[in-house]
Design an enzyme around this catalytic site. Structure first.
Site, short mmCIF file in Angstrom:
data_model
loop_
_atom_site.label_atom_id
_atom_site.label_comp_id
_atom_site.label_asym_id
_atom_site.label_seq_id
_atom_site.Cartn_x
_atom_site.Cartn_y
_atom_site.Cartn_z
N LEU A 89 0.84 -1.20 0.00
CA LEU A 89 0.00 0.00 0.00
C LEU A 89 0.88 1.25 0.00
O LEU A 89 1.54 1.55 0.98
CB LEU A 89 -0.92 -0.02 1.23
CG LEU A 89 -1.90 1.15 1.37
CD1 LEU A 89 -2.73 1.37 0.13
CD2 LEU A 89 -2.79 0.92 2.58
N HIS A 90 0.88 1.96 -1.11
CA HIS A 90 1.68 3.19 -1.25
C HIS A 90 0.81 4.25 -1.90
O HIS A 90 -0.38 4.02 -2.17
CB HIS A 90 2.95 2.90 -2.04
CG HIS A 90 2.70 2.24 -3.36
ND1 HIS A 90 2.37 2.96 -4.49
CD2 HIS A 90 2.67 0.93 -3.71
CE1 HIS A 90 2.19 2.11 -5.49
NE2 HIS A 90 2.35 0.88 -5.05
#
Length: 167
Positions: free
Chosen positions: A15-16
């Site tokens: 998750l970025h």
């Protein structure tokens, strides 16, 4: 009924910013499920990932076995998750565990390069283990497996890329 998965993506960065902004806006999940045995047992990474969730969307980090368990539990049918795994092998484990990804296929968004791998796109590195998992998902299960960094990019067929690169 089971949960309606909005996107099944393999991304070694998990998750970025790109996921939290562009992909979440595009597929509109009500939950982001990060599925990784390694991260689920790493308190620091787990905390950082859950804090990276976009406003209004809750993120959870769970093990592969837990994901398989909740997928089959009707109490979680209200989830419309964006599903993230760190490896293609974990995504293959989820499919072997009964997750139906026939409606969404599998997006290989980013796989980091390590010794013995080949770059097949500018963001996807493949080695023998990844190739075997992709062949399983595509050839045996019949899923669409593609590389697509962001929604505006065209999908690239991973099986074609594997053939061109000798896998």
């Amino acid at each position: 009924m089971t949960m309606a998965i909005c996107l099944a993506r393999v991304d070694s960065r998990l998750l970025h910013g790109q996921i939290a902004t562009v992909w979440a806006r595009s597929v509109k999940p009500n939950r982001i499920l990060v599925v990784s045995d390694t991260v689920a047992h790493d308190v620091l990474r787990k905390t950082l990932i859950t804090q990276a969730a976009p406003p209004g969307i809750r993120a959870n980090v769970i093990t592969v076995d837990k994901m398989i368990q909740i997928y089959h539990d009707p109490r979680f049918d209200v989830f419309e998750p964006l599903l993230l795994t760190e490896t293609v092998e974990d995504m293959a484990r989820l499919v072997k565990g009964g997750l139906d990804l026939s409606q969404v296929g599998v997006d290989i968004g980013s796989l980091a390069f390590h010794e013995g791998m080949k770059m097949v796109t500018n963001s996807v590195a493949i080695g023998p283990l990844q190739a075997e998992a992709i062949h399983y998902l595509h050839d045996e299960v019949g899923l669409e497996v593609y590389a697509q960094k962001v929604p505006a990019d065209r999908k690239q067929n991973l099986s074609d890329l594997l053939l061109r690169n000798g896998f």
